[in-house]
Every structure is written in structure tokens, then in C-alpha cells.
Design a protein around this motif. Structure first.
Motif, PDB file in Angstrom:
ATOM      1  N   LEU A  40       0.833  -1.202   0.000  1.00 11.90           N
ATOM      2  CA  LEU A  40       0.000   0.000   0.000  1.00 11.90           C
ATOM      3  C   LEU A  40       0.876   1.265   0.000  1.00 11.90           C
ATOM      4  O   LEU A  40       0.641   2.209   0.754  1.00 11.90           O
ATOM      5  CB  LEU A  40      -0.932  -0.009   1.217  1.00 11.90           C
ATOM      6  CG  LEU A  40      -2.305   0.647   1.037  1.00 11.90           C
ATOM      7  CD1 LEU A  40      -3.185  -0.183   0.124  1.00 11.90           C
ATOM      8  CD2 LEU A  40      -2.994   0.851   2.368  1.00 11.90           C
ATOM      9  N   ARG A  41       1.876   1.262  -0.846  1.00  4.59           N
ATOM     10  CA  ARG A  41       2.834   2.375  -0.850  1.00  4.59           C
ATOM     11  C   ARG A  41       2.164   3.698  -1.196  1.00  4.59           C
ATOM     12  O   ARG A  41       2.425   4.726  -0.571  1.00  4.59           O
ATOM     13  CB  ARG A  41       3.951   2.075  -1.857  1.00  4.59           C
ATOM     14  CG  ARG A  41       4.811   0.873  -1.500  1.00  4.59           C
ATOM     15  CD  ARG A  41       5.898   0.668  -2.559  1.00  4.59           C
ATOM     16  NE  ARG A  41       6.778  -0.443  -2.237  1.00  4.59           N
ATOM     17  CZ  ARG A  41       6.551  -1.708  -2.596  1.00  4.59           C
ATOM     18  NH1 ARG A  41       5.444  -1.997  -3.284  1.00  4.59           N
ATOM     19  NH2 ARG A  41       7.388  -2.661  -2.279  1.00  4.59           N
ATOM     20  N   ARG A  42       1.286   3.668  -2.207  1.00  5.77           N
ATOM     21  CA  ARG A  42       0.670   4.933  -2.642  1.00  5.77           C
ATOM     22  C   ARG A  42      -0.247   5.495  -1.558  1.00  5.77           C
ATOM     23  O   ARG A  42      -0.206   6.686  -1.244  1.00  5.77           O
ATOM     24  CB  ARG A  42      -0.130   4.699  -3.932  1.00  5.77           C
ATOM     25  CG  ARG A  42      -0.736   5.974  -4.520  1.00  5.77           C
ATOM     26  CD  ARG A  42      -1.483   5.687  -5.801  1.00  5.77           C
ATOM     27  NE  ARG A  42      -2.567   4.740  -5.576  1.00  5.77           N
ATOM     28  CZ  ARG A  42      -3.393   4.320  -6.544  1.00  5.77           C
ATOM     29  NH1 ARG A  42      -3.226   4.748  -7.782  1.00  5.77           N
ATOM     30  NH2 ARG A  42      -4.363   3.468  -6.272  1.00  5.77           N
ATOM     31  N   ASP A 159      -2.400  -1.039  -4.323  1.00  3.72           N
ATOM     32  CA  ASP A 159      -1.607  -0.895  -5.530  1.00  3.72           C
ATOM     33  C   ASP A 159      -1.827  -2.098  -6.444  1.00  3.72           C
ATOM     34  O   ASP A 159      -2.136  -3.209  -5.979  1.00  3.72           O
ATOM     35  CB  ASP A 159      -0.117  -0.799  -5.175  1.00  3.72           C
ATOM     36  CG  ASP A 159       0.174   0.425  -4.315  1.00  3.72           C
ATOM     37  OD1 ASP A 159      -0.734   1.273  -4.182  1.00  3.72           O
ATOM     38  OD2 ASP A 159       1.288   0.514  -3.775  1.00  3.72           O
ATOM     39  N   ALA A 160      -1.655  -1.871  -7.755  1.00  2.00           N
ATOM     40  CA  ALA A 160      -1.851  -2.965  -8.717  1.00  2.00           C
ATOM     41  C   ALA A 160      -0.865  -4.106  -8.450  1.00  2.00           C
ATOM     42  O   ALA A 160      -1.212  -5.283  -8.543  1.00  2.00           O
ATOM     43  CB  ALA A 160      -1.697  -2.435 -10.140  1.00  2.00           C
ATOM     44  N   ASP A 162       0.408  -4.988  -5.627  1.00  2.00           N
ATOM     45  CA  ASP A 162      -0.022  -5.730  -4.441  1.00  2.00           C
ATOM     46  C   ASP A 162      -1.081  -6.759  -4.803  1.00  2.00           C
ATOM     47  O   ASP A 162      -1.063  -7.894  -4.311  1.00  2.00           O
ATOM     48  CB  ASP A 162      -0.575  -4.775  -3.388  1.00  2.00           C
ATOM     49  CG  ASP A 162       0.491  -3.821  -2.851  1.00  2.00           C
ATOM     50  OD1 ASP A 162       1.688  -4.126  -3.008  1.00  2.00           O
ATOM     51  OD2 ASP A 162       0.114  -2.764  -2.288  1.00  2.00           O
ATOM     52  N   ARG A 193       8.533  -8.690  -3.594  1.00  2.00           N
ATOM     53  CA  ARG A 193       7.565  -7.596  -3.665  1.00  2.00           C
ATOM     54  C   ARG A 193       7.373  -6.935  -2.303  1.00  2.00           C
ATOM     55  O   ARG A 193       7.220  -5.712  -2.206  1.00  2.00           O
ATOM     56  CB  ARG A 193       6.228  -8.142  -4.181  1.00  2.00           C
ATOM     57  CG  ARG A 193       5.056  -7.181  -4.074  1.00  2.00           C
ATOM     58  CD  ARG A 193       5.181  -6.027  -5.031  1.00  2.00           C
ATOM     59  NE  ARG A 193       4.164  -5.018  -4.798  1.00  2.00           N
ATOM     60  CZ  ARG A 193       4.077  -3.887  -5.481  1.00  2.00           C
ATOM     61  NH1 ARG A 193       4.950  -3.620  -6.437  1.00  2.00           N
ATOM     62  NH2 ARG A 193       3.143  -3.008  -5.214  1.00  2.00           N
TER      63      ARG A 193
END
Length: 681
Positions: A40-42, A159-160, A162, A193
Motif C-alpha cells: 500500500l505504498r501509494r 496498488d496494482a 499488491d 515484492r
């Protein structure tokens, strides 16, 4: 994890105090590095950016309040903001937590939903602040509007990458259901990842999931839907740890060179004394400190019992608990752990009955993916134990030790895969660490009935006895003695152990020369082995009675109680009772132990030993005991407060002492009948 408990500020708090606390809280959240979130970086980046704008607003607010105090109407909005920021800090801490990366990945949708809700709470709190709270500062009003707008519009979905990684994990778990091994490169990509790049990282993930599993089982949540996923992820990570990494590496050098300050180190300065570490309810050292809504800290077990009894108030302050959520107090726990380590103890030296019960509930796998994954991983381990290079065997022995430690199903899979014969073969290894891991693995497997049977059928009894005597490491000797304890639960195995000439003398030697743990293991193991008259004779010949007499002066009550129990078993046979009576001052020491012991079982063993000595020693021994002033009060107390069996033996001893002394007393003179004449000569 992801529970988001928070403590509401007091309703009577002053706006200035609340603002200062909120500033510190926002600064702590804003100081986080956006690169520390593997999942969930973004969304995490958006939350940090909004928090930094909020921090600028709060600093403007602090400057404005220096000229004009904040109005009381601002307390409601700032309190809501304070609670929202607490939740945001906890959520981001969970997302960045070492060891929980794979778990957060598989819960990415839930995490994104929680983050969206928390940011919505921040926006709502900003909207309810009075318009004049920032005074005349146009910049502050602009920052407030900016925080609200960005919090409402923040894009915090998963995120895509993830989503693809989570789908890949689920596909590999589906392969485990058919007992098929996934492609190693697919597993490596998933771990990469989320930043799991070493054996140590993988081990941290397994430890976290294991703790989550046992916590749910301890709380009685056997039907929790998460158990299937947790067990499957554990099996996946164990497989990755075995297949993807060639060696057991240490903790990352960067972590070792510059460790993060522990809560204990940062909070030790404000701890006034060890009394602050005692639970206010039980007045005992807390083992799992938690904080309730009023800010008071209690031991989790005691406060849970308090709430379940119907009391919904804080025991210290008397305030009503608005929430039953308990927040783990990691700072206090860290201080307690450091305190115990300095004194050579551990929070988990004696697992609770609930914890043991939770381990017992792992006798079956939670779902076919977990079962298949463990079997695939075990098959890889056995292949390396049997055909691997010395380095592969070394790593495989360590993996078996970890795998069998706290999971009954793992032990069953290892026994079914014939791990026991290969581990017995490694007992003769010249590498002390390999030997140590093999002994510890056998100890864990001997806790399983099938493991004990496999060990005996493979001819491992004499090898285990040799390990007690000549293992390179002291810990290996102690663990080998513990294996004999588990084997002694079977009467046939006890006879086999007794037939080995070196077995009983080796345990007696460990009782005399070993460390505390070695003596403890030797005592309980020998107690189990001495189930026949022949074995008791061998123990007497090996000098066990003299060693046990010396141990009665130990400052450890458990050692004293175990020594008395073993003496009681030896004294059940006439030859054993004779050897005990031949040891001068031993009976006096046992009587002293009967009066001083705080353990009910210790008192039971003492009175059992004294009864056996009287039964085999006859009236002479009974008369000797009758002369001991401390014995009778202890026997009467045992009749009143002891167990039924101990009370019965105490009553028998009292009657025997009275019988012997009444028999020895000369008969009283008989008075002449009334009216008879007496002639004095």
C-alpha cells in the motif's frame, strides 16, 4: 494487528494541552519514511503527505494561540482529530511492521478501507473546527481547507502490484492443496515484492504468524476464518525458507550495527521503581501489560477477568470504561523483559495452561493448503537430511528443530516422513551445532506418541543415553535427559531404559554435576524411569540417595520438591528405604521441608516419603520421628488443609506415633478398691 484501538482525550482537557499532544502525535506520524511501507505504498504516501500539511496547520495554530487562547469550542474538533491521528499512527505502524509484511499484503483491501476511513475522520474533524479557531491567519485557514480537501479526495486503494502478488500467493496455496510444490521463482518474486529477501526476514514472518495463530487459539477462536489463511501462509513461508535460502543467516548487519532504540531503553528513565511494573489488581509482575481507555496499565489476564466479572470501571481510577479494547503497552513490556533478562529469567519460561492448550489445538492443520504445504516442506527437509551435503544437513537439522517446536501437526508430519532415524544418525556428528539441533529436534518429536514409538523402534534409546553423557554442548545433554522423561511415560520404555547399564548412573551424575536445568531434567526423568524394583536398586547403587540428600539444601523450591518426590519413589521398596534411613540427617531435612514447603504436591511427597520410611523401618523409625518437635504440627496442618491422600497418610503417621509411644509407656499404678485395708511394710 489492524485493531486500531485509541484512547479518547479527557473531556475536561484544556485546549492548549490538547494542541501540544496533537502536535507531538502528528510530528511522530509525519516523521515516517514513505519507503518503509512494502504494501500500500501509494496510500501510505498520501497519508504522510496529508499529515505533513496537518502538522504545518497545527504549528500555525500554536503560534496563533500564543496571542489569543484557543476557544473552548475547539476541544471537540481537536479531540476527534487526536483520536483519528492515533488510529492513523497505529495503522501505519502495522503496515510497516517487520514480520507482518505478507499478512498485510493478503489484507491489502482491508488496510485500504481502514486507511480511507481514518482519513475521512481527519477530514470530518477539520470540518467541525470553529471557523475562527486559527484567528486571523489566512495561511492557517488555507492549510485547514487543504487538509480537509485532500483527506476527502485521497486515493488509498491497493496498488496494482499488491493485487498481483496476493493473487500469486493464493495460486501457490491452491497448489499446496494438491500436495504440489509451487515454482520457486514465483515464490521468490512474491517475497521480493514485500521486501522479504533473507532467511531471517522469512523467519520473522513465520514467528509473527505463529503468534497470531496461538493468540486466536488462546482466546477460544478456533472457528476464526483467518486461521485457515494464517496456517496456509505459515506453510508457504516455511517452504520458502527451506527451498529459497541455502543458509541460516544472522539478522541484517544494518540492524545489528544500528539497532532501533527499544521501548525499554527510551522509557527506563521515567520508571520510578519495579513497583510500577506490578499489576494493580494482582500486585504481581505483569507478563502481558495492556493499557485501558483511562490510560491505566494492567496485566491482560487480570483485567480481562475483571471485565468478565461484570465490572466495567477502571480498578484504579473508578472511571467507567467506555471501551473494552486493550492496547498492548510495548514500553512497559520492554522494560519487564530487560529486567528479567538481567536476572536470568524470561516471560515465557513457564507457558500458561492456556498457551499449552492452544498448542494442543494445532494437532490438525487448519485447511488443506496448510496440510499440503507442510508435507511438501517436510519432504524437502528429509531429502536434505538423507542425501544432502554436510552444510545442507546442518541447515535441515535446524529447520526441523524450528518446525517441530510449537506445532503438533508439524511433529506428526515429520514422524510420518521418517525424520527420527536420520536425526538419530546425526547424534554422532562431529559438528556440535548439528548434534545440538538433532537432540532438540528429537526432544520436540518425543512429545508426540508416534515420535516416541519411532525413536524406540529405531534403536535410539542407547544413543540418547550416550548423548546425556557425552554430548558436546551442555544444552544438548539437558535436552537428551528431557527425552528420557517423555519416554518414561510408557512402562515398557522404562524397562528398556533401565536395562541400559549406563542410563541410571548417567542421570545420577547429571543430578550431581549439572546446571539447574540439567538437574531438573535428570530428576524428573529418573522419577519416571524408577518404576520397578530392579531400577530402584540400580539408583541406590549409583549413589542417588546421597545426591538427593544434598539437593534438599538447594535454594530452588522446585528442585527440593522434585528431590523429595524421587526419594519417596526410592523408599517405596525396602532396599530403597534402608538406603534413605542410612543417610544421616536426611529424615530431619524432609521434616523441615514438610513444614517449609509452599507447594501442595511438595507436602504430599514429603508425607509419602515419611510413611514409607515408617512402614519399612518399623517402630524404631516411628519412635525417632515422634521425637521431632516440628513433625506433629505439620501433620495436623496437613490433615486440615492437605489433599485427601496426604491427609490420610498424615493421620496414619500420627496414629502410629501414638501407638508406639503408648506401647512404650509403663502401665499406671492401680488404686486399691475402696474400703480395703492397706498394710504398709
Amino acid at each position: 494487528m489492524l485493531a486500531l484501538p485509541a484512547v479518547c482525550p479527557c473531556e475536561a482537557i484544556s485546549p492548549a494541552t490538547l494542541l501540544a499532544s496533537l502536535l507531538a502525535l502528528a510530528a511522530d506520524v509525519a516523521s515516517r519514511d514513505a519507503g518503509s511501507f512494502p504494501v500500500l505504498r501509494r496510500g501510505a504516501g498520501e497519508a504522510l503527505r496529508i499529515t505533513r500539511v496537518l502538522l504545518a496547520f497545527l504549528e500555525e495554530l500554536r503560534e496563533a494561540s500564543a496571542a489569543a487562547p484557543l476557544p473552548g469550542a475547539a476541544v471537540l474538533g481537536l479531540s476527534e482529530l487526536h483520536v483519528a491521528m492515533q488510529k492513523l499512527r497505529l495503522l501505519l505502524a502495522d503496515c510497516a511492521r517487520r514480520g507482518a509484511r505478507l499478512w498485510v499484503l493478503m489484507n491489502a483491501d482491508l488496510v485500504a478501507s481502514e486507511l480511507r476511513f481514518v482519513l475521512g475522520s481527519v477530514a470530518t474533524a477539520m470540518d467541525v473546527l470553529p471557523a475562527d479557531v486559527a484567528g486571523a491567519s489566512a495561511e492557517a485557514r488555507e492549510l485547514a481547507r487543504l487538509v480537509s480537501d485532500q483527506a476527502w479526495r485521497a486515493a488509498v486503494g491497493p496498488d496494482a502490484g499488491d493485487g498481483r502478488a496476493a493473487w500469486s500467493v493464493r495460486s501457490m496455496l491452491a497448489k499446496f492443496r494438491t500436495s504440489a510444490a509451487p515454482h520457486a521463482e514465483d515464490a521468490r518474486l512474491v517475497l521480493g515484492r514485500v521486501g522479504i529477501t533473507t532467511w531471517w526476514d522469512c523467519a520473522e514472518e513465520v514467528a509473527f504468524l505463529e503468534a497470531e495463530l496461538l493468540e486466536r487459539l488462546e482466546d477460544g477462536r478456533e472457528n476464526d476464518n483467518d486461521l485457515v489463511l494464517i496456517s496456509g501462509l505459515m506453510a508457504f513461508l516455511v517452504y520458502c525458507r527451506i527451498v529459497l535460502f541455502d543458509r541460516v543467516d544472522a539478522k541484517k548487519k544494518a540492524d545489528a550495527a544500528a539497532p532501533e532504540p527499544t521501548p525499554a531503553a527510551s522509557c527506563a528513565a521515567w520508571t520510578p521503581s519495579q513497583e510500577a511494573l506490578l499489576c494493580p489488581i494482582t500486585l504481581e509482575l505483569m507478563t502481558d501489560p495492556v493499557t485501558v481507555a483511562t490510560g491505566q496499565t494492567y496485566d491482560r489476564t487480570s483485567i480481562k477477568r475483571w471485565v468478565k466479572s461484570g465490572c466495567r470501571t477502571c480498578p484504579v481510577t473508578g472511571e467507567r470504561l467506555r471501551s473494552a479494547h486493550f492496547v498492548p503497552n510495548v514500553a512497559v513490556r520492554g522494560i519487564i523483559e530487560q529486567l528479567l533478562v538481567r536476572n536470568g529469567a524470561s516471560l515465557h519460561e513457564q507457558p500458561s495452561s492456556k498457551h499449552r492448550s492452544a498448542v494442543d489445538k494445532t494437532a490438525a492443520a487448519f485447511g488443506p493448503a496448510a496440510a499440503g504445504g507442510v508435507r511438501v516442506a517436510v519432504a524437502c527437509l528429509i531429502a536434505r537430511l538423507s542425501r544432502g551435503t554436510p552444510e545442507e544437513q546442518k541447515k535441515a537439522a535446524y529447520e526441523v528443530r524450528k518446525l517441530a517446536k510449537r506445532n503438533v501437526f508439524h511433529r506428526a508430519c515429520l514422524v510420518e516422513a521418517d525424520a527420527v532415524p536420520w536425526l538419530l544418525h546425526l547424534l554422532s556428528s562431529a559438528d556440535a551445532s548439528v548434534q545440538d539441533n538433532a537432540v532438540a529436534s528429537l526432544l520436540n518429536l518425543s512429545k508426540h506418541a508416534a515420535g516416541r514409538r519411532a525413536l524406540v523402534e529405531a534403536g535410539g534409546l542407547s544413543l540418547v543415553v550416550d548423548a546425556v553423557n557425552v554430548a558436546a554442548k551442555v544444552e544438548a545433554q539437558q535436552n537428551a535427559a528431557a527425552i528420557l522423561f517423555y519416554l518414561s511415560s510408557n512402562a515398557d520404555y522404562c524397562k528398556e531404559i533401565g536395562r541400559i547399564p549406563e542410563a541410571i548412573p548417567t542421570l545420577v551424575h547429571l543430578m550431581r554435576e549439572g546446571t539447574y536445568r540439567g538437574r531438573k531434567n535428570a530428576l524428573v526423568s529418573l522419577y519416571g524411569v524408577l518404576q520397578g524394583a530392579a531400577s530402584i536398586g540400580k539408583a541406590v547403587s549409583a549413589g542417588a540417595v546421597a545426591v538427593l540428600a544434598n539437593l534438599l539444601s538447594s535454594d530452588r523450591e522446585d528442585i527440593v520438591n522434585d528431590s523429595v518426590a524421587l526419594l519417596a519413589r526410592i523408599a517405596e521398596q525396602p532396599a530403597g528405604a534402608t538406603a534413605v534411613l542410612a543417610c544421616s540427617e536426611l529424615v530431619t531435612s524432609v521434616v523441615d521441608s514438610l513444614g517449609a514447603s509452599s507447594s501442595r504436591s511438595g507436602k504430599d511427597h514429603c508425607v509419602s516419603l515419611l510413611a514409607s520410611l515408617c512402614r519399612h523401618g518399623g517402630d524404631k523409625v516411628v519412635a525417632l520421628m515422634g521425637k521431632m518437635p516440628a513433625l506433629m504440627p505439620a501433620l495436623y496442618a496437613l490433615m486440615a488443609d492437605g489433599s485427601p491422600v496426604a491427609g490420610k497418610r498424615a493421620r496414619w503417621l500420627i496414629n502410629e506415633i501414638h501407638r508406639v509411644y503408648e506401647h512404650r509407656q509403663p502401665p499406671p499404678p492401680v488404686a486399691p478398691p475402696a474400703g480395703d485395708r492397706v498394710i504398709r511394710v
